[in-house]
Design a protein around this motif. Structure first.
Motif, PDB file in Angstrom:
ATOM      1  N   GLN A 107      -3.428 -12.074  -5.418  1.00  0.00           N
ATOM      2  CA  GLN A 107      -3.978 -12.690  -6.630  1.00  0.00           C
ATOM      3  C   GLN A 107      -5.368 -13.251  -6.390  1.00  0.00           C
ATOM      4  O   GLN A 107      -5.625 -13.899  -5.379  1.00  0.00           O
ATOM      5  CB  GLN A 107      -3.046 -13.813  -7.079  1.00  0.00           C
ATOM      6  CG  GLN A 107      -3.448 -14.585  -8.313  1.00  0.00           C
ATOM      7  CD  GLN A 107      -3.272 -13.803  -9.595  1.00  0.00           C
ATOM      8  OE1 GLN A 107      -4.177 -13.090 -10.011  1.00  0.00           O
ATOM      9  NE2 GLN A 107      -2.124 -13.964 -10.241  1.00  0.00           N
ATOM     10  N   THR A 116      -6.288 -11.610 -11.517  1.00  0.00           N
ATOM     11  CA  THR A 116      -6.153 -10.165 -11.351  1.00  0.00           C
ATOM     12  C   THR A 116      -4.723  -9.670 -11.520  1.00  0.00           C
ATOM     13  O   THR A 116      -4.513  -8.536 -11.949  1.00  0.00           O
ATOM     14  CB  THR A 116      -6.673  -9.747  -9.967  1.00  0.00           C
ATOM     15  OG1 THR A 116      -5.997 -10.526  -8.963  1.00  0.00           O
ATOM     16  CG2 THR A 116      -8.171  -9.973  -9.861  1.00  0.00           C
ATOM     17  N   ASP A 117      -3.752 -10.474 -11.172  1.00  0.00           N
ATOM     18  CA  ASP A 117      -2.344 -10.076 -11.278  1.00  0.00           C
ATOM     19  C   ASP A 117      -1.717 -10.819 -12.457  1.00  0.00           C
ATOM     20  O   ASP A 117      -1.595 -12.039 -12.434  1.00  0.00           O
ATOM     21  CB  ASP A 117      -1.610 -10.430  -9.985  1.00  0.00           C
ATOM     22  CG  ASP A 117      -0.149  -9.972  -9.984  1.00  0.00           C
ATOM     23  OD1 ASP A 117       0.492 -10.090  -8.934  1.00  0.00           O
ATOM     24  OD2 ASP A 117       0.335  -9.501 -11.034  1.00  0.00           O
ATOM     25  N   SER A 124       1.913 -17.174  -9.003  1.00  0.00           N
ATOM     26  CA  SER A 124       2.140 -15.759  -9.289  1.00  0.00           C
ATOM     27  C   SER A 124       3.576 -15.346  -9.028  1.00  0.00           C
ATOM     28  O   SER A 124       4.236 -15.868  -8.129  1.00  0.00           O
ATOM     29  CB  SER A 124       1.224 -14.898  -8.417  1.00  0.00           C
ATOM     30  OG  SER A 124      -0.122 -15.262  -8.600  1.00  0.00           O
TER      31      SER A 124
END
Lengths: 113, 113
Positions: free
Chosen positions: B2, B26-27, B94
């Motif tokens: 991440q 990004t994730d 995440s």
């Protein structure tokens, strides 16, 4: 007052001399975590603990140790500090590891010479 | 892995202006996103926490939104005041990394009287 307390606030030490930064919370939180903050690199997680006797590595664990023998305390241990560990360190806690507000300590500014 | 990005890195506005701070990740498989405020030399203070199932959260003059699919969150500050001057950071937890958190580098806001 609900708080996360770190000690010391400021520390200058020499390379190789073992040190411990203490962190204590009075909110009966299960989750505790350590971060370091460096200019240009932001806050990076060192170690975290989901509960007593449960610890795990964050993104930058090298050179650090932690223990969680009791719920309120989560000390950060530098067995042999090096100059690249000069940084601003924060301890944080939250009720559980997800979907709960995080509370941060005031920070410990460590300088290793 | 991440990655969290905050743009702009710094922002200066006159008092009274409404403003938006941006956070991208990004994730998209996150559990929650949290916005913090950090004053110089101090620890972080939680402002708003958005769970992955939520689209926004509001507290006073602050409103945070979350668009998981596009990997974005915004923090809207209405009627800015000089006391809002601080660094604002976002952090995500995440999926697949229980307990791990990733922070952005922050946006330093200056509100001029």
């Amino acid at each position: 007052e609900a708080q996360v307390t770190q000690n010391p606030r400021y520390l200058i030490t020499v390379t190789g001399k073992k040190l411990t930064v203490t962190c204590s919370q009075n909110m009966n939180h299960e989750y505790m975590s350590w971060y370091r903050q460096d200019p240009g690199l932001g806050l990076r997680q060192i170690y975290y603990s989901m509960n007593v006797e449960v610890t795990d590595k964050g993104d930058v664990p090298e050179g650090y140790k932690v223990s969680r023998k009791e719920k309120r305390n989560f000390p950060l241990i530098l067995e042999s500090p090096s100059p690249n560990q000069t940084s601003l360190y924060f301890c944080a806690s939250s009720s559980v590891w997800v979907n709960t507000e995080a509370f941060f300590g005031q920070g410990t500014r460590l300088t290793v010479v | 892995k991440q990655e969290v990005t905050q743009i702009p890195a710094a922002l200066s506005v006159p008092e009274g202006e409404n403003l938006v701070l941006n956070c991208s990740f990004t994730d998209s498989a996150i559990y929650n996103l949290q916005w913090f405020r950090q004053d110089p030399g101090k620890g972080l203070t939680s402002l708003l926490l958005i769970q992955s199932s939520q689209r926004e959260q509001t507290s006073g003059r602050l409103n945070a939104s979350l668009d998981k699919s596009s990997g974005r969150s915004t923090l809207y500050i209405a009627a800015s005041q000089p006391g809002d001057s601080a660094t604002y950071l976002c952090a995500v937890i995440s999926g697949g990394s229980a307990g791990k958190s990733t922070f952005g580098d922050g946006t330093t806001l200056t509100v001029k009287p």
